[in-house]
Design an enzyme around this catalytic site. Structure first.
Site, mmCIF file in Angstrom:
data_model
loop_
_atom_site.group_PDB
_atom_site.id
_atom_site.type_symbol
_atom_site.label_atom_id
_atom_site.label_comp_id
_atom_site.label_asym_id
_atom_site.label_seq_id
_atom_site.Cartn_x
_atom_site.Cartn_y
_atom_site.Cartn_z
ATOM 1 N N ASP A 178 0.834 -1.280 -0.101
ATOM 2 C CA ASP A 178 -0.544 0.159 -0.185
ATOM 3 C C ASP A 178 1.169 0.737 0.246
ATOM 4 O OD1 ASP A 178 0.873 0.494 2.661
ATOM 5 O OD2 ASP A 178 -1.257 -0.297 3.569
ATOM 6 N N GLY A 191 0.810 4.135 1.721
ATOM 7 C CA GLY A 191 1.433 5.698 3.018
ATOM 8 C C GLY A 191 -0.135 6.049 3.322
ATOM 9 N N GLY A 192 -0.981 6.035 2.674
ATOM 10 C CA GLY A 192 -2.177 6.794 2.102
ATOM 11 C C GLY A 192 -3.067 6.276 2.883
ATOM 12 N N PHE A 193 -3.193 5.518 3.536
ATOM 13 C CA PHE A 193 -4.142 4.836 4.905
ATOM 14 C C PHE A 193 -3.445 4.951 5.788
ATOM 15 C CE2 PHE A 193 -6.060 2.532 8.089
ATOM 16 C CZ PHE A 193 -6.638 2.300 7.955
ATOM 17 N N GLN A 201 -11.649 6.817 -4.213
ATOM 18 C CA GLN A 201 -12.494 7.315 -2.959
ATOM 19 C C GLN A 201 -13.829 7.583 -3.959
ATOM 20 O OE1 GLN A 201 -11.311 7.081 -0.468
ATOM 21 N NE2 GLN A 201 -9.010 6.093 -0.453
ATOM 22 N N GLY A 251 -11.022 3.538 1.415
ATOM 23 C CA GLY A 251 -12.401 4.469 1.532
ATOM 24 C C GLY A 251 -13.383 3.903 1.987
ATOM 25 N N ASP A 257 -7.518 -7.777 1.700
ATOM 26 C CA ASP A 257 -6.767 -7.361 2.572
ATOM 27 C C ASP A 257 -7.277 -7.386 4.235
ATOM 28 O OD1 ASP A 257 -5.335 -5.067 3.735
ATOM 29 O OD2 ASP A 257 -5.932 -4.945 1.926
ATOM 30 N N CYS A 311 -11.280 -28.778 9.996
ATOM 31 C CA CYS A 311 -9.339 -27.575 9.354
ATOM 32 C C CYS A 311 -8.300 -29.089 9.070
ATOM 33 C CB CYS A 311 -9.245 -26.487 10.467
ATOM 34 S SG CYS A 311 -7.862 -25.762 10.127
ATOM 35 N N CYS A 314 -4.645 -27.750 13.954
ATOM 36 C CA CYS A 314 -6.019 -28.633 14.184
ATOM 37 C C CYS A 314 -5.460 -30.008 14.013
ATOM 38 C CB CYS A 314 -6.852 -28.672 13.226
ATOM 39 S SG CYS A 314 -8.295 -26.521 13.674
ATOM 40 N N HIS A 355 -3.571 -20.891 12.490
ATOM 41 C CA HIS A 355 -4.531 -21.897 12.135
ATOM 42 C C HIS A 355 -6.041 -20.237 11.244
ATOM 43 C CE1 HIS A 355 -9.261 -22.811 12.555
ATOM 44 N NE2 HIS A 355 -9.526 -21.990 13.366
#
EC number: 2.4.2.29
Length: 380
Positions: free
Chosen positions: A89, A91-93, A187, A214, A264, A302, A307, A333
């Site tokens: 990403d 860096g904006g967030f 956005q 956003g 993500d 699982c 597990c 897990h």
């Protein structure tokens, strides 16, 4: 990067991303490796969960260890020994998350380093340069993550500046002769007319993929679903769609229902460290006393290392004692749960029974199926 769309089932899409470093089957979930590591996990362990691509954080890796240390090793892949593709990403967030510590101006963002307090500056051009040095397989443009709530005027100004920053990101990316992929970020807050302008502007600039930004910043789920249903049909069908920072298992299912290909989130890893474990029929809080003498496996459906080898009682014991192994086993897990969920989704689309899977999924976790706007255009 090359994106191949194999088939659609309603709005859901089945395809793959092809990189020199490997193939990513979509829809895909990307574990988050903020500082060049998925917390507590070796790259081999992450790969064993089924993950094919990771997310790294430009902002944090720029502050520590920095570009020069990274370049000594080659790039982020060499530094952390992950052989597959990496998305970073911009860096904006993270800048958005600094709140009062930052000042957003046309040229970029001025803020104080949260580590040592020194004044630093991050611009679209600088973000492209950092991500170039990281060797990111997918580079994200530098944008402003519009906060929620924001009124229409603020969201408009923020979106328009993000569009101008998108052009600058594209220009610097091209000047660097970067041969990897560059994604635009849509956005506009919860306002459909602003999202329309953002999508149109980004498509005119031209990107290898398009992210919806956003969202998952505090807005009601109904607004997230509404925006996805509105935006998705406007994104070129031959480009991957990425919903940033999302989310819960239900959010992944709902994103795919509306045409999203990539996700993500820190949730599976962060929740694992807090003892919140995702299982077939919902969530288990492993530190609760009822698990103290439970000899059963965490999730009988699982196939993860945890597990197959350990009881709920043992995981409860590790959690109560704050043992590092507990966090590691929980993380293994939860990440495997997310990858199994994505594999189920892909198989259901392949077999043209995705909506049946959606109803089965919600029946398993005991929740109602959210409505889907059937009048929205299909995302194919």
């Amino acid at each position: 990067m090359k994106y191949e769309l194999d088939k659609t089932d309603g709005h859901a899409r089945r395809g793959r991303l092809k990189f020199e470093r490997g193939v990513v089957e979509t829809p895909a979930f990307m574990p988050v490796g903020t500082y060049g590591t998925v917390k507590g996990m070796t790259p081999e362990e992450v790969e064993a969960t089924g993950a094919q691509i990771l997310l790294g954080n430009t902002f944090h890796l720029w502050l520590r260890p920095g570009q020069e240390i990274m370049k000594l090793h080659g790039d982020l892949h060499d530094f952390m020994q992950w052989k597959g593709p990496i998305l970073t990403d911009s860096g904006g967030f993270q800048v958005f998350s600094l709140g009062a510590m930052r000042k957003i101006k046309e040229e970029g963002v001025h803020f104080r380093n949260p580590i040592n307090g020194e004044k630093i500056f991050l611009s679209p051009e600088k973000s492209m340069e950092i991500q170039y040095d990281l060797g990111s397989d997918i580079v994200m443009i530098f944008d402003e993550c519009t906060p929620y709530p924001s009124d229409w005027d603020y969201a408009k100004n923020s979106m328009e500046m993000s569009l101008r920053w998108a052009k600058r990101s594209r220009q610097r990316f091209d000047e660097l002769n970067n041969k990897n992929a560059l994604f635009g970020i849509i956005q506009g807050g919860v306002y459909e007319d602003l999202r329309d302008i953002s999508v149109k502007g980004l498509v005119e600039i031209g990107f290898d993929g398009y992210a919806v930004g956003g969202l998952a910043v505090g807005e009601p789920k109904e607004d997230m679903h509404r925006i996805l249903e509105h935006v998705c049909p406007q994104i070129p069908a031959d480009k991957p769609r990425y919903l940033m920072g999302v989310g819960k298992p239900e959010d992944l299912v709902e994103g795919v229902r509306r045409g999203i290909d990539m996700f993500d989130c820190v949730m599976p890893t962060r929740n694992a460290r807090n003892g919140h474990l995702f299982v077939t029929n919902g969530v288990i809080k492993i530190r609760n006393a009822k698990h103290r003498s439970d000899t059963s496996t965490l999730d009988e459906h699982c196939d993860c290392y945890t597990c197959k080898n350990y009881s709920r009682a043992y995981l409860h014991h590790l959690d109560r004692c704050n043992e590092i192994l507990g966090a590691r086993l929980n993380t293994i897990h939860n990440l495997r749960y997310y990858q199994r969920l994505m594999a189920e989704i892909r198989q259901a689309i392949d077999e043209s029974r995705f909506e049946d899977f959606v109803h089965e999924f919600y029946e398993r976790i005991g929740k109602p199926v959210p409505p889907l706007n059937s009048s929205a255009s299909k995302c194919d």
